[in-house]
Design an enzyme around this catalytic site. Structure first.
Site, PDB file in Angstrom:
ATOM      1  N   ASN A 183      -6.427   0.156  12.652  1.00 39.07           N
ATOM      2  CA  ASN A 183      -7.305  -0.627  11.681  1.00 39.07           C
ATOM      3  C   ASN A 183      -8.511  -1.228  11.936  1.00 39.07           C
ATOM      4  OD1 ASN A 183      -5.355  -0.891   9.107  1.00 39.07           O
ATOM      5  ND2 ASN A 183      -3.821  -0.981  10.667  1.00 39.07           N
ATOM      6  N   GLU A 218       1.944   1.872  10.553  1.00 40.79           N
ATOM      7  CA  GLU A 218       0.853   2.291  11.568  1.00 40.79           C
ATOM      8  C   GLU A 218       0.975   1.876  13.253  1.00 40.79           C
ATOM      9  OE1 GLU A 218      -2.663   2.298   8.362  1.00 40.79           O
ATOM     10  OE2 GLU A 218      -2.309   0.396   9.161  1.00 40.79           O
ATOM     11  N   THR A 270       0.946  -1.088  -0.048  1.00 42.48           N
ATOM     12  CA  THR A 270       0.030  -0.195  -0.010  1.00 42.48           C
ATOM     13  C   THR A 270       0.969   1.101   0.059  1.00 42.48           C
ATOM     14  OG1 THR A 270      -2.009   1.102   0.942  1.00 42.48           O
ATOM     15  CG2 THR A 270      -0.419   0.131   2.495  1.00 42.48           C
ATOM     16  N   THR A 307     -13.953   4.935  10.050  1.00 36.90           N
ATOM     17  CA  THR A 307     -14.541   5.924  10.769  1.00 36.90           C
ATOM     18  C   THR A 307     -13.630   6.890  11.298  1.00 36.90           C
ATOM     19  OG1 THR A 307     -14.196   4.634  12.684  1.00 36.90           O
ATOM     20  CG2 THR A 307     -16.124   4.134  11.449  1.00 36.90           C
TER      21      THR A 307
END
Length: 406
Positions: A401, A279, A193, A406
């Site tokens: 994740n 992340e 990604t 949201t």
């Protein structure tokens, strides 16, 4: 004395994709995100020789397909447009039409040939691309010229921008190579990604540039992992606009290897920035494998270790549990003799010839507390070596994740 590539390169302070001559870039907010910049572009004064490598995910996103088709037709790109927040992946025929429309509208705005526009997207999968917002972004492309804004516009869960530029001399000309990238999660070897864009003002033969990019990618972007997931969208593009008027670079040029090494340096630095910004990550992990029977074996062993969630979790917890490293080496399915394997945490040797040796556990814990952790593996089975990069696995990765949409 061996002269390293670093001794021939000048790393530019605060270098960007616009450091090479003849490139501009920018970024704006067009409404895809609530307030952050979400639409960016890179533009060359003239059509540039182009090369690309792409994700191996079977669900390749519409913008990737459009870009790949354009480069395969003519190997020239003049403008790149990128949006964040929406991947335009798994969007069917309409998604493909939207990518083509983005390409066409961009070409009209910038006064370039439609086939000379590359399109890239990153963000949530399976949501139609809001074309009115995209068109609004395209209309703003003659404003906000800033490489920093471009770097901000392409981010998703990244916490920092990623950019670099270097200079070197070829044919008496000062050649510059610049780059920018995004990527934080869903990162795994065989593309990931990530989006990475590299620019240079060198004159380079397109076919040779493509060959070089494939080779460089295998030693840089394909040697990083964050979480083992291989994305739908991602690519690395290189544009060479020839503004410095050097003799055309290809595999027959006497300084071709120097150029390739510089391209590799830029790619590796960007790859490490992506791995470091995984992340929730707190540490960069570098795995150095030596003594392998083949280059493939070295690379696969390094990937097995850097992809191990148990290794990544141990590094996060500063636990010098070398057994997890040995386990990953063992399931790499590469030729090796377990009785020859040696493992070190930095300079702290923990396994010699397949057997544990006494070491200071407290010293091991202290070392694993560093922001950069190097794991060294010597297979003692041949002359080949490889390096892979990744990050630790933290509680925050799950939090990010679990609520991505949201």
């Amino acid at each position: 004395m061996t002269i390293t590539i670093e001794s021939k390169l000048q790393v530019l302070k605060n270098g960007h994709v616009t450091s090479p001559k003849g490139f501009t870039a920018g970024g704006v907010h067009c409404g895809l995100r609530k307030t952050k910049l979400d639409f960016g572009w890179i533009h060359s004064d003239n059509p540039a020789a182009a090369a690309g490598v792409y994700t191996l995910n079977s669900f390749q996103a519409a913008p990737l397909k459009v870009t790949k088709e354009s480069i395969e037709k003519e190997q020239l790109i003049q403008t790149i447009v990128v949006n964040s927040a929406n991947a335009n992946a798994c969007t069917g025929e309409q998604g493909y039409k939207d990518a083509l429309e983005t390409q066409r509208k961009t070409a009209e705005k910038m006064g370039v040939a439609t086939r000379h526009v590359a399109v890239a997207s990153t963000g949530v999968i399976g949501v139609p691309l809001p074309m009115e917002k995209m068109k609004a972004g395209i209309e703003l492309m003659d404003n906000q010229h800033s490489p920093e804004k471009f770097e901000q516009a392409i981010l998703t869960t990244d916490t920092v921008t990623k950019h670099i530029a270097v200079q070197l001399e070829i044919d008496g000309q000062k050649i510059t190579i610049g780059g920018a990238a995004k990527g934080s999660g869903m990162i795994h070897p065989n593309m990931a990604t990530m989006l990475s864009f590299i620019t240079t003002d060198a004159a380079v033969e397109a076919a040779s540039l493509q060959e070089a990019l494939r080779e460089v990618t295998d030693q840089s972007f394909n040697m990083i992992t964050v979480d083992g997931d291989c994305s739908t969208n991602d690519m690395v593009l290189v544009l060479a606009n020839g503004k410095q008027n050097n003799n055309l670079l290809n595999d027959l040029h006497p300084e071709w290897q120097l150029f390739k090494q510089a391209l590799q340096f830029v790619s590796k630095e960007l790859a490490k920035m992506i791995a470091r910004d995984g992340e929730g990550a707190t540490k960069l992990i570098e795995v150095q494998v030596s003594g392998a029977s083949t280059a493939t074996a070295a690379g696969q062993v390094a990937k097995a270790i850097i992809s191990s969630n148990l290794v990544k979790a141990a590094v996060y917890g500063a636990d010098p549990n070398w057994g997890r490293i040995v386990c990953a080496i063992g399931y790499s399915e590469q030729p090796l003799d377990p009785q020859k394997v040696c493992v070190s945490l930095g300079d702290i040797e923990v396994v010699r010839n397949g057997l544990p040796i006494d070491f200071d556990e407290a010293e091991g814990e202290l070392y694993l507390g560093n922001e950069t952790v190097v794991l060294k593996i010597d297979l003692q089975n041949g002359p080949h070596e490889a390096t892979a990069w990744g990050c630790d696995l933290t509680y925050d990765y799950v939090k990010i994740n679990a609520s991505y949409r949201t």
